[in-house]
Scaffold this motif. Structure first.
Motif, PDB file in Angstrom:
ATOM      1  N   ARG A  92       0.830  -1.203   0.000  1.00 37.60           N
ATOM      2  CA  ARG A  92       0.000   0.000   0.000  1.00 37.60           C
ATOM      3  C   ARG A  92       0.870   1.260   0.000  1.00 37.60           C
ATOM      4  NH1 ARG A  92      -2.617  -1.074   4.221  1.00 37.60           N
ATOM      5  NH2 ARG A  92      -1.424   0.189   5.685  1.00 37.60           N
ATOM      6  N   PHE A  93       1.946   1.250   0.784  1.00 33.81           N
ATOM      7  CA  PHE A  93       2.852   2.400   0.826  1.00 33.81           C
ATOM      8  C   PHE A  93       3.515   2.630  -0.528  1.00 33.81           C
ATOM      9  CE2 PHE A  93       7.285   3.755   1.205  1.00 33.81           C
ATOM     10  CZ  PHE A  93       7.124   5.017   1.760  1.00 33.81           C
ATOM     11  N   THR A 104       5.674  -5.856  -8.447  1.00 29.83           N
ATOM     12  CA  THR A 104       4.387  -6.147  -9.091  1.00 29.83           C
ATOM     13  C   THR A 104       3.365  -5.061  -8.777  1.00 29.83           C
ATOM     14  OG1 THR A 104       4.853  -8.511  -8.839  1.00 29.83           O
ATOM     15  CG2 THR A 104       2.592  -7.896  -9.384  1.00 29.83           C
ATOM     16  N   THR A 105       3.424  -4.498  -7.560  1.00 34.03           N
ATOM     17  CA  THR A 105       2.520  -3.394  -7.203  1.00 34.03           C
ATOM     18  C   THR A 105       2.764  -2.185  -8.097  1.00 34.03           C
ATOM     19  OG1 THR A 105       2.460  -4.144  -4.901  1.00 34.03           O
ATOM     20  CG2 THR A 105       1.794  -1.879  -5.323  1.00 34.03           C
ATOM     21  N   PHE A 160      -5.329   7.063  -4.204  1.00 36.29           N
ATOM     22  CA  PHE A 160      -4.442   6.685  -3.112  1.00 36.29           C
ATOM     23  C   PHE A 160      -5.155   5.677  -2.213  1.00 36.29           C
ATOM     24  CE2 PHE A 160      -2.654  10.804  -4.344  1.00 36.29           C
ATOM     25  CZ  PHE A 160      -1.303  10.501  -4.364  1.00 36.29           C
ATOM     26  N   LYS A 161      -4.397   4.717  -1.694  1.00 35.52           N
ATOM     27  CA  LYS A 161      -4.974   3.664  -0.859  1.00 35.52           C
ATOM     28  C   LYS A 161      -4.836   4.028   0.615  1.00 35.52           C
ATOM     29  CE  LYS A 161      -4.228  -0.141  -4.084  1.00 35.52           C
ATOM     30  NZ  LYS A 161      -3.682  -1.510  -4.268  1.00 35.52           N
ATOM     31  N   LYS A 209      -8.529  -2.575  -0.123  1.00 35.70           N
ATOM     32  CA  LYS A 209      -8.642  -4.027  -0.007  1.00 35.70           C
ATOM     33  C   LYS A 209      -7.327  -4.605   0.502  1.00 35.70           C
ATOM     34  CE  LYS A 209      -9.603  -8.159  -2.759  1.00 35.70           C
ATOM     35  NZ  LYS A 209      -9.862  -8.685  -4.115  1.00 35.70           N
ATOM     36  N   PRO A 210      -7.342  -5.377   1.574  1.00 36.47           N
ATOM     37  CA  PRO A 210      -6.093  -5.945   2.112  1.00 36.47           C
ATOM     38  C   PRO A 210      -5.612  -7.137   1.283  1.00 36.47           C
ATOM     39  CG  PRO A 210      -7.942  -6.579   3.496  1.00 36.47           C
ATOM     40  CD  PRO A 210      -8.493  -5.687   2.432  1.00 36.47           C
ATOM     41  N   ASP A 211      -4.757  -6.898   0.316  1.00 32.10           N
ATOM     42  CA  ASP A 211      -4.187  -7.971  -0.486  1.00 32.10           C
ATOM     43  C   ASP A 211      -2.808  -7.571  -0.975  1.00 32.10           C
ATOM     44  OD1 ASP A 211      -4.829  -6.050  -2.329  1.00 32.10           O
ATOM     45  OD2 ASP A 211      -5.671  -7.418  -3.795  1.00 32.10           O
TER      46      ASP A 211
END
Length: 373
Positions: free
Chosen positions: A26-27, A78-79, A99-100, A106-108
């Motif tokens: 996420r960061f 990959t992110t 922005f997340k 979603k936690p993935d």
């Protein structure tokens, strides 16, 4: 290509490391999006995923970002590739990537497919090690099996691994019979296959589902009352606890319906008809009926049709959808007479010409089975 969802059973140490992967991915997404916005505002250009990955290496060497080294580097890369796809799609007309946040996202997180492989009781994942899993699928085992886009997500207090496999399309030998399927509310569907009438029950009318829906209503009422007692819309610990129970029960009800549809579609396709004919229903128009909208929504007609389409394609079965104005319910399956006035409450079809008396849904299924374009 088939995608499987597999339940993981991680240890406490592995679960902590999974949450670290989610936070780091996420960061990195937010970090890469901020760089892309700054680059476009200053130079009018976008960076490629390769340019972003090159900036990732010096970032991990900084002392304040040393915690990024605790997770798999492939997940971070990959992110950034996912971000590049989302940012490129924006210039093709899609929405701008957001922005997340810690609460709403979603936690993935993605994992490296080259070093991920299945054994009989565990799956080996980079950085996580051997993670136990639980599934009813015949998962291909060994390092030689190629995986596609493996991702781990946290859904309703469960760790789920989503992964794709290449499978051989083994078309079975089909029969010379067609199948007509009529969807309904009283039952999920009524299928005509030769001289057989296959009826799939409406799972929402079973005692088990009624008990779950009743419990869900009570929990929703309980949460609503706690807001009134609180006197504001601030969520207390008790409100969060009840809402967590509501989410868990809602998810369980949804998965029960989906499992029922999977079993129903599998049963129908396993009879190996050479052709399947269904109606093209106007579900959005049917939902405007306030007396039946809830029952129609719970039946999940779109999901049923979607599963029938791809399962027929897998097995080499011809799938046909007739026009929504085709009078399958009003037409007599014996003599072909059309009965213009047929109420929704008329569950038995009585032909005014030949005197045929037959179940309304089965009559419609027979007409669909005999349909010729």
């Amino acid at each position: 290509m088939k995608t499987y969802k597999i339940r993981l059973r991680p240890t406490k140490e592995q679960e902590e490391l999974m949450w670290k992967h989610i936070g780091c991915c996420r960061f990195i997404w937010n970090w890469g999006l901020e760089i892309q916005k700054g680059e476009y505002s200053s130079n009018g250009k976008k960076l490629s995923s390769f340019d972003l990955i090159k900036k990732l290496t010096p970032l991990k060497k900084e002392e304040r970002y040393a915690w990024l080294n605790e997770v798999s580097n492939a997940s971070l890369q990959t992110t950034l590739r996912d971000l590049d796809k989302a940012y490129s799609n924006f210039f093709r007309g899609a929405g701008f990537p957001q922005f997340k946040s810690n609460k709403k996202s979603k936690p993935d997180f993605p994992i490296k497919n080259e070093r991920t492989y299945f054994a009989e009781k565990y799956v080996t994942v980079p950085k996580l090690g051997k993670v136990k899993y639980q599934t009813n699928y015949n998962v291909p085992l060994g390092r030689e099996v190629k995986l596609y886009n493996p991702r781990i997500s946290y859904i309703n207090k469960k760790w789920i691994l989503t992964v794709g496999f290449e499978c051989e399309n083994q078309t079975p030998e089909l029969t010379d019979k067609a199948m007509g399927i009529d969807l309904g509310v009283k039952v999920l569907c009524s299928a005509a296959f030769g001289d057989e009438n296959i009826v799939i029950e409406n799972i929402n009318k079973t005692a088990n589902m009624k008990r779950k829906q009743k419990k869900l209503k009570r929990l929703q009422r309980k949460a609503s009352r706690k807001y009134h007692q609180n006197g504001s819309f601030k969520k207390t610990a008790n409100i969060l606890k009840v809402e967590d129970q509501i989410r868990e029960l809602s998810y369980h009800i949804s998965m029960t319906r989906q499992n029922h549809i999977h079993q129903a579609t599998h049963k129908l396709v396993s009879m190996r008809p050479y052709r399947v004919v269904m109606e093209d229903l106007n579900v959005s128009g049917m939902m405007k009926n306030k007396h039946m909208s809830k029952a129609i929504q719970e039946q999940c007609f779109y999901e049923f049709v979607r599963q029938m389409k791809y399962k027929c394609e897998w097995n080499g079965i011809e799938f046909t959808q007739v026009d929504r104005f085709y009078p399958s319910s009003k037409t007599c399956s014996c003599c072909g007479t059309i009965k213009p006035r047929l109420k929704l409450s008329d569950r038995v079809y009585v032909c005014p010409e030949c005197g045929l008396v037959i179940d309304r849904d089965y009559n419609a299924a027979i007409n669909l089975m005999k349909y010729v374009a």
